[in-house]
Design a protein around this motif. Sequence first.
Motif, PDB file in Angstrom:
ATOM      1  N   TYR A 188       0.836  -1.200   0.000  1.00  0.00           N
ATOM      2  CA  TYR A 188       0.000   0.000   0.000  1.00  0.00           C
ATOM      3  C   TYR A 188       0.873   1.254   0.000  1.00  0.00           C
ATOM      4  O   TYR A 188       0.606   2.219  -0.720  1.00  0.00           O
ATOM      5  N   LEU A 189       1.935   1.227   0.792  1.00  0.00           N
ATOM      6  CA  LEU A 189       2.831   2.374   0.868  1.00  0.00           C
ATOM      7  C   LEU A 189       3.472   2.652  -0.490  1.00  0.00           C
ATOM      8  O   LEU A 189       3.538   3.810  -0.942  1.00  0.00           O
ATOM      9  N   ALA A 190       3.938   1.627  -1.164  1.00  0.00           N
ATOM     10  CA  ALA A 190       4.582   1.798  -2.467  1.00  0.00           C
ATOM     11  C   ALA A 190       3.629   2.431  -3.471  1.00  0.00           C
ATOM     12  O   ALA A 190       4.025   3.290  -4.275  1.00  0.00           O
ATOM     13  N   HIS A 191       2.372   2.028  -3.436  1.00  0.00           N
ATOM     14  CA  HIS A 191       1.400   2.578  -4.372  1.00  0.00           C
ATOM     15  C   HIS A 191       1.048   4.023  -4.043  1.00  0.00           C
ATOM     16  O   HIS A 191       0.968   4.869  -4.932  1.00  0.00           O
TER      17      HIS A 191
ATOM     18  N   ASP B 273       4.061  10.842  -6.115  1.00  0.00           N
ATOM     19  CA  ASP B 273       5.192  11.294  -6.912  1.00  0.00           C
ATOM     20  C   ASP B 273       4.728  11.758  -8.293  1.00  0.00           C
ATOM     21  O   ASP B 273       5.227  12.743  -8.836  1.00  0.00           O
ATOM     22  N   HIS B 274       3.761  11.050  -8.864  1.00  0.00           N
ATOM     23  CA  HIS B 274       3.216  11.485 -10.153  1.00  0.00           C
ATOM     24  C   HIS B 274       2.454  12.794 -10.011  1.00  0.00           C
ATOM     25  O   HIS B 274       2.564  13.680 -10.872  1.00  0.00           O
TER      26      HIS B 274
ATOM     27  N   VAL C 209       9.352  -2.112  -0.614  1.00  0.00           N
ATOM     28  CA  VAL C 209       8.978  -0.959  -1.437  1.00  0.00           C
ATOM     29  C   VAL C 209       9.979  -0.763  -2.566  1.00  0.00           C
ATOM     30  O   VAL C 209       9.603  -0.612  -3.739  1.00  0.00           O
ATOM     31  N   LEU C 210      11.258  -0.767  -2.245  1.00  0.00           N
ATOM     32  CA  LEU C 210      12.278  -0.527  -3.269  1.00  0.00           C
ATOM     33  C   LEU C 210      12.317  -1.653  -4.304  1.00  0.00           C
ATOM     34  O   LEU C 210      12.477  -1.399  -5.514  1.00  0.00           O
ATOM     35  N   LYS C 211      12.160  -2.880  -3.859  1.00  0.00           N
ATOM     36  CA  LYS C 211      12.184  -4.001  -4.800  1.00  0.00           C
ATOM     37  C   LYS C 211      10.925  -4.021  -5.660  1.00  0.00           C
ATOM     38  O   LYS C 211      10.975  -4.378  -6.843  1.00  0.00           O
ATOM     39  N   LEU C 212       9.803  -3.633  -5.073  1.00  0.00           N
ATOM     40  CA  LEU C 212       8.565  -3.576  -5.845  1.00  0.00           C
ATOM     41  C   LEU C 212       8.672  -2.513  -6.944  1.00  0.00           C
ATOM     42  O   LEU C 212       8.306  -2.748  -8.101  1.00  0.00           O
TER      43      LEU C 212
ATOM     44  N   ARG D 276      -4.704  -5.931 -16.104  1.00  0.00           N
ATOM     45  CA  ARG D 276      -4.676  -6.061 -14.655  1.00  0.00           C
ATOM     46  C   ARG D 276      -3.357  -6.679 -14.231  1.00  0.00           C
ATOM     47  O   ARG D 276      -2.844  -7.579 -14.893  1.00  0.00           O
ATOM     48  N   GLY D 277      -2.838  -6.187 -13.098  1.00  0.00           N
ATOM     49  CA  GLY D 277      -1.572  -6.677 -12.582  1.00  0.00           C
ATOM     50  C   GLY D 277      -0.805  -5.528 -11.960  1.00  0.00           C
ATOM     51  O   GLY D 277      -1.289  -4.392 -11.906  1.00  0.00           O
ATOM     52  N   TYR D 278       0.383  -5.818 -11.501  1.00  0.00           N
ATOM     53  CA  TYR D 278       1.176  -4.747 -10.886  1.00  0.00           C
ATOM     54  C   TYR D 278       1.775  -3.865 -11.980  1.00  0.00           C
ATOM     55  O   TYR D 278       2.407  -4.370 -12.919  1.00  0.00           O
ATOM     56  N   TYR D 279       1.606  -2.549 -11.852  1.00  0.00           N
ATOM     57  CA  TYR D 279       2.105  -1.632 -12.881  1.00  0.00           C
ATOM     58  C   TYR D 279       2.660  -0.325 -12.325  1.00  0.00           C
ATOM     59  O   TYR D 279       3.394   0.385 -13.011  1.00  0.00           O
ATOM     60  N   MET D 280       2.327   0.055 -11.099  1.00  0.00           N
ATOM     61  CA  MET D 280       2.609   1.412 -10.617  1.00  0.00           C
ATOM     62  C   MET D 280       4.084   1.607 -10.262  1.00  0.00           C
ATOM     63  O   MET D 280       4.623   0.935  -9.380  1.00  0.00           O
ATOM     64  N   LYS D 281       4.720   2.518 -10.959  1.00  0.00           N
ATOM     65  CA  LYS D 281       6.097   2.927 -10.668  1.00  0.00           C
ATOM     66  C   LYS D 281       6.096   4.420 -10.348  1.00  0.00           C
ATOM     67  O   LYS D 281       5.205   5.156 -10.776  1.00  0.00           O
TER      68      LYS D 281
END
Length: 360
Positions: free
Chosen positions: A85-88, A94-95, A138-141, A168-173
Amino acid sequence: MQFGLFMMPLHPPYRSFADCYDRDTDQLVLADRLGFREAWLGEHLTERWENAPAPDLLIAKALALTEHLRLGTGVTLLALHHPVYLAHRLAMLDHMARGRFQWGIGGGGIPTDLAIFGMDASQPSDVRARSAEVLDVVLKLWASEGKFSYHGRFFDIDAPEMDDVKERGYYMKPYQLPHPPIAVAASTPASASIRMAGERGWIPMTSSLLSRPYLKGHWELIAEGAASAGREADRSQWRIARDVFVAPTPSLARDRARAVLGRNYVQHQLPNRAGSIQINSTKIDPAMPDEAVDVDYLMENVWIVGDPQECADKIRQLYEACGGFGTLLSITADSDDASWDHDSLRLLIEEVGPRVADLS
């Protein structure tokens, strides 16, 4: 030398939450107009005087009202967060910031912050381990491509690979790649965190609690960490925080500082620091008794209080004591008369800044 703000934030308990956040926003907007470089916003869930359980919300509001000010968490208390959740949330922020976001991190938290999440402050090694794992995830994600898996002591995570058909899937950088600038805050003399900042090339931030004799030790730790990683530490990255109150005359500055910084210290900080390493860290002489660390002592030896020339002299003294640093972070205040706080910020930039412009 650059100037920034460290917004803990500190608000007297009689101030309504809505008024607190409005006052914080007003100071951030003013700081942007005056030319402050950055502002770091604190995080606590159970600290009534520092009522900022979600600094990212205040940062998001301030981003819409400012143009140049870089905004950061000061700090994200890693142990209190789920890393996915924190990473997202941080990547999204940031965006929204389009490159004006900085991520300040810290381990653990005050005992009541930990307790509300079911953690035990009497087991600091567990809290540190959880904080380290949150950061690692977080950093690895953020760095991952495709399917992401992490199986640690505290978290089991399987992030699905992006399905190009279903989208669908992990995408947020983050917007800033590989991630936003990371800063590490440290409040104790022999801080492992400040050494880690040097080792990893992150921004080191020294707490306002440390008196001048301890500052050289912090720089030595930063340099030692950098050397261990084969790099040279950069003093221009070093931030040092201080309680600052500038007024047109020395007597007016002291009167205002006593009313505001003195109130914060006597009613909030002293009861929480009594008998702790934090009290010892503010002493110019370690042999001083704790009771000697009073408002008068702090005003003359730790805080930066005075008219513009006196404050410039104190900043120069601080600079020379530690061998140089890049940014002074002024701890924000909450006076009953908000014009006092605004006057102090304006004088710091317009009258004090030019007097120390040669420090670089």
